[in-house]
Design a protein around this motif. Structure first.
Motif, mmCIF file in Angstrom:
data_model
loop_
_atom_site.group_PDB
_atom_site.id
_atom_site.type_symbol
_atom_site.label_atom_id
_atom_site.label_comp_id
_atom_site.label_asym_id
_atom_site.label_seq_id
_atom_site.Cartn_x
_atom_site.Cartn_y
_atom_site.Cartn_z
ATOM 1 N N LYS A 412 11.587 -7.721 12.596
ATOM 2 C CA LYS A 412 10.659 -6.602 12.792
ATOM 3 C C LYS A 412 10.199 -6.043 11.448
ATOM 4 O O LYS A 412 9.024 -5.688 11.278
ATOM 5 C CB LYS A 412 11.336 -5.503 13.619
ATOM 6 N N GLU A 413 11.137 -5.959 10.501
ATOM 7 C CA GLU A 413 10.790 -5.476 9.163
ATOM 8 C C GLU A 413 9.763 -6.400 8.506
ATOM 9 O O GLU A 413 8.810 -5.947 7.861
ATOM 10 C CB GLU A 413 12.053 -5.405 8.299
ATOM 11 N N ALA A 414 9.942 -7.711 8.686
ATOM 12 C CA ALA A 414 8.993 -8.675 8.131
ATOM 13 C C ALA A 414 7.619 -8.508 8.775
ATOM 14 O O ALA A 414 6.591 -8.594 8.088
ATOM 15 C CB ALA A 414 9.513 -10.095 8.338
ATOM 16 N N LEU A 415 7.577 -8.258 10.073
ATOM 17 C CA LEU A 415 6.308 -8.027 10.765
ATOM 18 C C LEU A 415 5.613 -6.782 10.211
ATOM 19 O O LEU A 415 4.404 -6.796 9.947
ATOM 20 C CB LEU A 415 6.548 -7.887 12.267
ATOM 21 N N ARG A 416 6.383 -5.715 10.019
ATOM 22 C CA ARG A 416 5.791 -4.491 9.466
ATOM 23 C C ARG A 416 5.256 -4.740 8.052
ATOM 24 O O ARG A 416 4.174 -4.269 7.697
ATOM 25 C CB ARG A 416 6.825 -3.362 9.452
ATOM 26 N N ALA A 417 6.027 -5.496 7.253
ATOM 27 C CA ALA A 417 5.577 -5.801 5.895
ATOM 28 C C ALA A 417 4.266 -6.583 5.928
ATOM 29 O O ALA A 417 3.369 -6.360 5.094
ATOM 30 C CB ALA A 417 6.659 -6.588 5.162
ATOM 31 N N PHE A 418 4.142 -7.492 6.883
ATOM 32 C CA PHE A 418 2.908 -8.277 6.985
ATOM 33 C C PHE A 418 1.721 -7.393 7.329
ATOM 34 O O PHE A 418 0.636 -7.530 6.735
ATOM 35 C CB PHE A 418 3.074 -9.371 8.035
ATOM 36 N N LEU A 419 1.899 -6.480 8.274
ATOM 37 C CA LEU A 419 0.787 -5.591 8.642
ATOM 38 C C LEU A 419 0.368 -4.728 7.457
ATOM 39 O O LEU A 419 -0.826 -4.520 7.217
ATOM 40 C CB LEU A 419 1.194 -4.708 9.828
ATOM 41 N N ILE A 420 1.343 -4.242 6.696
ATOM 42 C CA ILE A 420 1.026 -3.420 5.526
ATOM 43 C C ILE A 420 0.334 -4.264 4.462
ATOM 44 O O ILE A 420 -0.647 -3.829 3.837
ATOM 45 C CB ILE A 420 2.308 -2.764 4.977
ATOM 46 N N ALA A 421 0.852 -5.480 4.244
ATOM 47 C CA ALA A 421 0.234 -6.359 3.250
ATOM 48 C C ALA A 421 -1.196 -6.697 3.639
ATOM 49 O O ALA A 421 -2.096 -6.736 2.782
ATOM 50 C CB ALA A 421 1.062 -7.638 3.108
ATOM 51 N N ARG A 422 -1.452 -6.913 4.932
ATOM 52 C CA ARG A 422 -2.825 -7.183 5.383
ATOM 53 C C ARG A 422 -3.696 -5.956 5.156
ATOM 54 O O ARG A 422 -4.851 -6.083 4.703
ATOM 55 C CB ARG A 422 -2.822 -7.573 6.858
ATOM 56 N N ALA A 423 -3.166 -4.778 5.432
ATOM 57 C CA ALA A 423 -3.925 -3.554 5.187
ATOM 58 C C ALA A 423 -4.290 -3.433 3.710
ATOM 59 O O ALA A 423 -5.419 -3.062 3.352
ATOM 60 C CB ALA A 423 -3.114 -2.343 5.644
ATOM 61 N N ILE A 482 5.076 4.772 13.393
ATOM 62 C CA ILE A 482 4.376 4.971 12.121
ATOM 63 C C ILE A 482 5.371 5.360 11.032
ATOM 64 O O ILE A 482 5.234 4.943 9.874
ATOM 65 C CB ILE A 482 3.263 6.028 12.271
ATOM 66 N N ALA A 483 6.403 6.102 11.411
ATOM 67 C CA ALA A 483 7.460 6.439 10.449
ATOM 68 C C ALA A 483 8.166 5.166 9.963
ATOM 69 O O ALA A 483 8.502 5.020 8.777
ATOM 70 C CB ALA A 483 8.452 7.405 11.075
ATOM 71 N N GLU A 484 8.398 4.210 10.878
ATOM 72 C CA GLU A 484 9.012 2.943 10.488
ATOM 73 C C GLU A 484 8.116 2.179 9.516
ATOM 74 O O GLU A 484 8.589 1.596 8.529
ATOM 75 C CB GLU A 484 9.275 2.085 11.734
ATOM 76 N N LEU A 485 6.818 2.191 9.801
ATOM 77 C CA LEU A 485 5.881 1.522 8.905
ATOM 78 C C LEU A 485 5.904 2.149 7.515
ATOM 79 O O LEU A 485 5.868 1.443 6.498
ATOM 80 C CB LEU A 485 4.462 1.577 9.492
ATOM 81 N N GLN A 486 5.999 3.480 7.475
ATOM 82 C CA GLN A 486 6.046 4.126 6.162
ATOM 83 C C GLN A 486 7.329 3.774 5.413
ATOM 84 O O GLN A 486 7.309 3.577 4.192
ATOM 85 C CB GLN A 486 5.933 5.651 6.304
ATOM 86 N N GLU A 487 8.448 3.675 6.123
ATOM 87 C CA GLU A 487 9.702 3.299 5.456
ATOM 88 C C GLU A 487 9.605 1.886 4.874
ATOM 89 O O GLU A 487 10.098 1.613 3.783
ATOM 90 C CB GLU A 487 10.865 3.393 6.451
ATOM 91 N N THR A 488 8.977 0.990 5.618
ATOM 92 C CA THR A 488 8.778 -0.362 5.088
ATOM 93 C C THR A 488 7.877 -0.341 3.860
ATOM 94 O O THR A 488 8.123 -1.042 2.874
ATOM 95 C CB THR A 488 8.176 -1.277 6.173
ATOM 96 N N TRP A 489 6.823 0.486 3.912
ATOM 97 C CA TRP A 489 5.940 0.627 2.743
ATOM 98 C C TRP A 489 6.722 1.130 1.537
ATOM 99 O O TRP A 489 6.564 0.610 0.426
ATOM 100 C CB TRP A 489 4.803 1.583 3.082
#
Length: 916
Positions: A412-423, A482-489
Motif C-alpha cells: 500500500k505504501e508503494a502504491l501511495r508513493a507511485f500516486l505521489i510520484a505521478r502527481a 489523505i493523511a496517509e498520503l501525506q505521511e508517505t510524501w
C-alpha cells in the motif's frame, strides 16, 4: 511537446552542439536568442526552462565504445566494402534520423554507429559467395537499449547485403509484439498490424523511418498482431522471391513457431530450388540466455529450442548468429569439465563477443544497489525500501491457492508513493509521458489477478477520498486516506517538493491510474502505443511476463517479491533499470533486503565480467579464452544449476588469484559455532607463541593489523574452521590446497586483520585476550528458519566493510592504486574506491577475522528466538594476483544441493498454472 516547442528544441540542439564551451548559462542564452523568432512567441517561460534543463542533461550524456574479443580468423571486410561503394547506408541513415528526432544525445548516436559497425564487421561478409557461418554475442545491460542497438544492426546488415533477417524475441507474445513494433518503427517504416487489417485498396500506414523515405520498404512475414504463419508466408512468396528488398521476421522463441518456420523454409526451398538457402541470413537471438542454451543433462543431448536454432542456421549456406543478452553467464558457462566443450558447443559465440557500454545516464544495478546504498547503517538507501511485513499475508514462497485477504502495508505504501510520484511528474510538465508501477510478487496467474483486484479497490479508496475532500482546507483532518498520503510524501518526497504541489495534482494522478494484469489471462492489456496525447498511468501486476524483456514505459515505482538467486533470473527481473530523465529522484524499489544484497553481489560480478572483457581485448584474447576466464570466476557457481547437470557431483575449477572470499553464510548449530570459536582461540594462542598479540598490532581503520604471520597458523585455522556447505567459495579443502601449492613463496607470509570498529554500537569484549568490539550484521530470516543458516543480508551481503582490503598496504601502494583508478574511464565519475583496486597491488595475502553480533532487525519473534547470544566467528581472505593465475582450484559440488540453495530454474518457467 507541441510543434513550436519541438522545433525550438531541434534548432537550439543544433546550435548547442556546435558550441565549444557548453554551460547552463550558454544553453539558456541560445534558447532566448532563438525564441525571438515569431513562430516561438507562444512558448512559455516555464517551457523554456524545462527545455534548458533537458538540454543540460542531454548534452552531458556520453557512451563508450565497449569492448571486443575476436577470434584469430577474423578478416576485416566492412571498410573495404565502404571504400568500394558496396555499402550504401540507406536503412541506417533513416534509422539515424529517427534517433535524432527522438532527441537521443549526439554522443550516444555516434557510439551506436561505431559499435554497430564493430558488430557488423565481425559478422560474415554477405557478398562472399563461399559457404560460411559466424556466431557472436553482444553483452549489454538490462533495459539499457539493446533493442535499439540490434535494430541499428538490422539496418546496417540490410545495407551490407543480408537478405533474410530473423529476430527471435523472447518466449512471450507481448514481448514479441513489442519487438515487432520496434522493428516496424526503426527498419520497416510501416505499421504491420495495419497492413494485415487494411483493405487492399488502402494505403499502408507509414510510421517511424518510413516518414523520411518509404521506398525499399522491407517485406515482413510477421506483424504486430501475428507471429509467423506458414499460410501467410506462402502468400508472400512472390514478393520475396527476388529478394529485391530485405525480408524480416520477428518470431517468438517457441518450438512450434520455430518448427513451422523450418518446415516452411524446407517446403519453399524444395519448390523454388535453392535460392532461399543461398541468401545470406542474419539471426538475432534476443535474451539469448533464455531457452536458447543447451540445458539437457547429458553431454550429447540437445534441448529442443537450442536444437531448432541450430537446424535453422544449418539450412543456410551463409548464416550469422548474434545473441544479445544482459546476463551472459549461462551462455559462456557451457560445461566446465573440459576446455574442448567450449569450442564444440554450437551456439557458443566462438567468433566474437562484444560488450556494450551503457550511456552515462543509465539507471542500472550499480547505481541502485551499490552507489545508492549508504555507508552508515543508520541511513536509508537512496532508492531501495525493504519489505519486512509480507509474512503470512503474501509469503515469498506460496502455493497456487494461497488466499490474498489483505495486502501488506508495504505494498500500500508503494502504491501511495507511485500516486505521489505521478502527481509530481505531472507538476514537472510530464503529463504527456507514461508512468508505470510494477508489482511482481507471484508467479501464479490467479494470485496476480487477485492482487490486481485488491490494488484496484485500494486505488479507488484514495481516489474517492481525494475527490470528496482533496480541495478542503482541512483535507488531512477530514480524511485518514489523505493523511496517509501525506505521511508517505513526508517519508519519500518532502525534500524535492511541497505538499501543496503534490495535493494539487493527486486527484488527476489517482483518477487516471489503471490497474492491469500482464499475463496469459490478460493478453494485450498493456498498450502504450494507443494512449493518445496523455500518458498512461499504469499499475502493472504480473510475473514472468514482467521479468524478462518487456519494457514498462516510465517505470517509477516497483514492488518486487520473488524468490530466485540465479544470476540471470534476478537481473532480468530488474525491469526498474533503464532511463529516468527528470524523474530519477522519484524512483523507488520495494524488495526484501536479502534480495537487494544478491543484486549488489550480481552487479559487482557483472561489472567484473565486463572489465575482464576489456582486459582481454587489450591482450588480443579469443572468445574461447574469455569463456574459460568467465567459467573459472566464482560467479560461475551461480549458474551451475541453470545448466541442469542432474544429480551427483560436479567438478568446477575456479580461480582464486586476485580474488576475495568470505563466509557470508555461517552455521547456527551450537556445535559449529563452538568449534569455530575454538579455532579462533587456537589461532590467537599460536600468535602469542610467536610474539604477535594485540599490544604488538598496528591500529588501522577497521581493526588491528599483524604483519608477517606464517602461513602455518592460517592453514591450521582454516583446517579447524567448520564451514557450512552452503558457503561454497569458503570450502576450506580447495582453499587450503590453493594456499599449500603457493606456501613456499607467494603465500608464505600473511597479514592478519582482527576486525573491530569504533562505529559499532557493541560494547568492547575481551575475546581470547583481545579487546574487540564485534561488528553487527543482519541476516535473512527465511534462511535462518528453513535451513538454520546465518546468511548475511545487509552491507550488500558482505561481512567486510568498504575499504577493508586497504589494510596492510603502504601509503605509496594505496595512493598509486587510487590515482590509477581515478585516471581510468570507470573511476572518473565515482566517489568511492572499490576494494579490488587495493587487492590488485597487494603483495601478501590478507586474512580478516570477524566476530559478528547477529541482530534481530527485520526478524519475526519466532526467528529472533533462534539467534545465538554470543558473537559468531567468520573470516575473509584477500588473495593477491598470482604468477600462476591460470592454475585453478577444484571445487566438488553436489548439484542437487545447488538447486536447493539457488532455486530450480523451473520455478520461473511456464506451466499450465503459471503466467505465460
Amino acid at each position: 511537446m507541441n510543434d513550436p516547442l519541438r522545433q525550438l528544441d531541434q534548432m537550439v540542439s543544433v546550435l548547442v552542439a556546435n558550441d565549444q564551451n557548453r554551460t547552463g548559462e550558454s544553453i539558456r542564452e541560445r534558447i532566448e536568442q532563438t525564441r525571438a523568432i515569431p513562430i516561438f512567441e507562444d512558448v512559455s517561460d516555464e517551457q523554456c526552462e524545462q527545455l534548458a534543463r533537458e538540454l543540460e542533461e542531454r548534452i552531458g550524456i556520453s557512451m563508450g565504445f565497449g569492448a571486443v574479443v575476436t577470434s584469430k580468423d577474423f578478416k576485416p571486410w566492412l571498410e573495404d566494402a565502404k571504400a568500394n561503394e558496396l555499402f550504401e547506408p540507406y536503412y541506417w541513415d533513416r534509422y539515424k534520423k529517427l534517433l535524432q528526432d527522438k532527441r537521443l544525445p549526439g554522443d550516444v548516436i555516434t557510439s551506436t554507429d561505431e559499435v554497430t559497425d564493430r558488430i557488423l564487421g565481425r559478422m560474415g561478409n554477405p557478398r562472399d559467395e563461399k559457404a560460411w557461418d559466424r556466431k557472436g554475442m553482444v553483452v549489454g545491460h538490462v533495459q539499457s537499449g539493446k533493442t535499439a542497438n540490434y535494430t541499428g544492426l538490422v539496418c546496417k546488415a540490410a545495407d551490407a547485403g543480408y537478405r533474410l533477417i530473423v529476430v527471435i524475441a523472447g518466449i512471450h507474445n507481448n514481448l514479441r509484439n513489442q519487438t515487432q513494433a520496434r522493428i516496424d518503427e526503426g527498419f520497416i517504416g510501416r505499421d504491420t498490424g495495419r497492413l494485415e487489417q487494411r483493405d487492399t485498396r488502402d494505403k499502408p500506414k507509414i510510421i517511424g523511418v518510413g516518414r523520411y523515405d518509404a521506398r525499399k520498404a522491407p517485406v515482413s512475414l510477421t506483424t504486430t498482431l501475428r507471429d509467423f504463419n506458414k499460410a501467410t508466408a506462402t502468400t508472400n512468396t512472390s514478393q520475396i522471391s527476388s529478394y529485391a528488398v530485405p525480408v524480416v521476421l520477428v518470431i517468438k522463441k517457441n518450438y512450434r513457431t520455430l518448427s513451422n518456420l523450418i518446415d516452411w523454409l524446407k517446403e519453399h526451398s524444395a519448390r523454388e530450388g535453392t535460392e532461399m538457402v543461398d541468401q545470406p541470413m542474419l539471426l538475432i537471438d534476443d535474451e539469448a540466455d533464455n531457452a536458447s542454451i543447451n540445458i539437457q543433462y547429458g553431454r550429447n543431448e540437445i534441448s529442443r529450442i537450442n536444437g531448432q536454432i541450430r537446424d535453422l542456421l544449418g539450412m543456410f549456406q551463409r548464416s550469422c548468429y548474434v545473441g544479445y543478452t544482459a546476463t551472459p553467464f549461462a551462455n559462456i558457462f557451457i560445461d566446465p569439465d573440459t576446455d574442448e566443450d567450449v569450442e564444440n558447443e554450437d551456439l557458443f559465440p566462438r567468433h566474437f563477443i562484444i560488450g556494450l557500454d551503457a550511456p552515462s545516464n543509465y539507471f542500472g544495478a550499480r547505481k541502485v544497489f551499490i552507489d545508492g546504498l549508504p555507508d552508515e547503517e543508520a541511513e536509508r538507501p537512496q532508492y531501495l525500501r525493504f519489505i519486512e511485513d509480507n509474512g503470512d499475508l503474501l509469503p515469498v514462497k506460496h502455493k497456487i491457492d494461497h488466499p490474498i485477504t489483505e495486502l501488506p502495508e508495504s505494498m500500500k505504501e508503494a502504491l501511495r508513493a507511485f500516486l505521489i510520484a505521478r502527481a509530481l511528474r505531472n507538476a514537472r510538465g510530464q503529463k504527456a509521458q507514461h508512468a508505470s508501477m510494477l508489482v511482481n510478487a507471484s508467479r501464479f496467474t490467479g494470485i496476480q489477478n487477485t492482487l490486481k483486484l485488491r490494488l484496484y479497490e485500494i486505488l479507488k479508496v484514495y481516489e474517492n477520498a481525494l475527490r470528496v475532500n482533496g480541495s478542503r482546507s482541512d483535507a488531512i483532518a477530514a480524511s485518514p486516506e489523505i493523511a496517509e498520503l501525506q505521511e508517505t510524501w513526508k517519508a519519500e518526497y518532502s525534500s524535492v517538493s511541497t505538499w501543496d504541489e503534490v495535493l494539487a495534482n493527486l486527484l488527476g494522478a489517482a483518477a487516471s491510474a489503471q490497474v492491469i494484469a500482464v499475463n496469459s489471462s490478460s493478453p494485450g492489456s498493456l498498450d502504450y502505443e494507443n494512449a493518445g496525447d496523455t500518458g498512461l498511468t499504469v499499475i502493472a501486476v504480473g510475473g514472468f511476463s514482467l521479468s524478462r524483456g518487456l519494457t514498462l514505459e516510465g517505470l517509477t515505482v516497483s514492488y518486487f517479491l520473488r524468490n530466485s538467486m540465479m544470476y540471470d533470473t534476478l537481473m532480468q527481473m530488474g525491469r526498474w533499470f533503464g532511463y529516468r530523465t527528470n524523474y530519477e529522484d522519484l524512483c523507488r524499489i520495494w524488495m526484501p533486503e536479502e534480495a537487494a544484497s544478491w543484486y549488489a553481489h550480481i552487479a559487482e560480478a557483472t561489472d567484473e565480467l565486463l572489465r575482464e572483457l576489456k582486459r582481454m581485448e587489450q591482450t588480443n584474447a579469443t572468445p574461447e579464452e574469455f569463456g574459460l576466464a568467465v567459467r573459472s570466476h566464482p560467479s560461475a557457481l551461480m549458474v551451475t544449476a541453470r545448466n541442469k547437470m542432474g544429480s551427483g557431483e560436479k567438478h568446477l575449477f575456479v580461480g582464486l588469484s586476485n580474488n576475495f572470499i568470505e563466509t557470508t553464510k555461517l552455521g547456527n548449530d551450537e556445535g559449529i559455532r563452538r568449534r569455530n570459536r575454538e579455532a579462533q582461540t587456537r589461532l590467537f594462542e599460536g600468535l602469542r607463541r610467536i610474539g604477535k598479540e594485540q599490544n604488538s598490532a598496528e591500529e588501522v581503520p577497521g581493526g588491528y593489523l599483524l604483519r608477517h604471520v606464517p602461513v602455518e597458523l592460517v592453514d591450521s585455522f582454516l583446517r579447524e574452521f567448520d564451514n557450512v556447505r552452503e558457503s561454497i567459495l569458503t570450502d576450506t579443502r580447495p582453499v587450503r590446497e590453493y594456499i599449500r601449492k603457493r606456501s613456499a613463496d607467494e603465500l608464505a607470509e600473511w597479514e592478519l586483520l582482527v576486525v573491530t570498529t569504533s562505529q559499532s554500537p557493541e560494547p568492547v569484549q575481551e575475546i581470547d585476550g583481545w579487546q574487540i568490539k564485534p561488528v553487527r550484521r543482519r541476516i535473512g530470516g527465511s534462511s535462518l528458519e528453513e535451513n538454520g543458516l546465518l546468511a548475511i543480508s545487509d552491507k550488500k551481503a558482505r561481512l567486510a566493510s568498504r575499504g577493508v582490503e586497504r589494510a596492510g598496504l603502504s601509503d605509496h601502494q594505496r595512493e598509486k592504486a587510487e590515482q590509477d583508478y581515478r585516471a581510468s574511464s570507470e573511476g572518473k565519475a565515482k566517489s568511492n574506491f572499490p576494494d579490488r583496486i587495493y587487492r590488485e597491488v597487494r603483495k601478501r595475502p590478507l586474512l580478516i577475522l570477524f566476530n559478528i553480533r547477529i541482530t534481530d532487525d527485520g526478524l519475526t519473534e519466532k526467528q529472533a528466538a533462534l539467534l545465538p547470544t554470543e558473537p559468531v566467528v567468520g573470516w575473509g581472505i584477500s588473495f593477491p594476483p598470482s604468477a600462476n593465475a591460470d592454475k585453478k582450484v577444484e571445487y566438488i559440488l553436489n548439484t542437487t544441493k545447488l538447486q536447493e540453495m539457488f532455486g530450480d530454474p523451473d520455478d520461473d518457467e511456464e506451466t499450465e498454472f503459471e503466467d505465460d
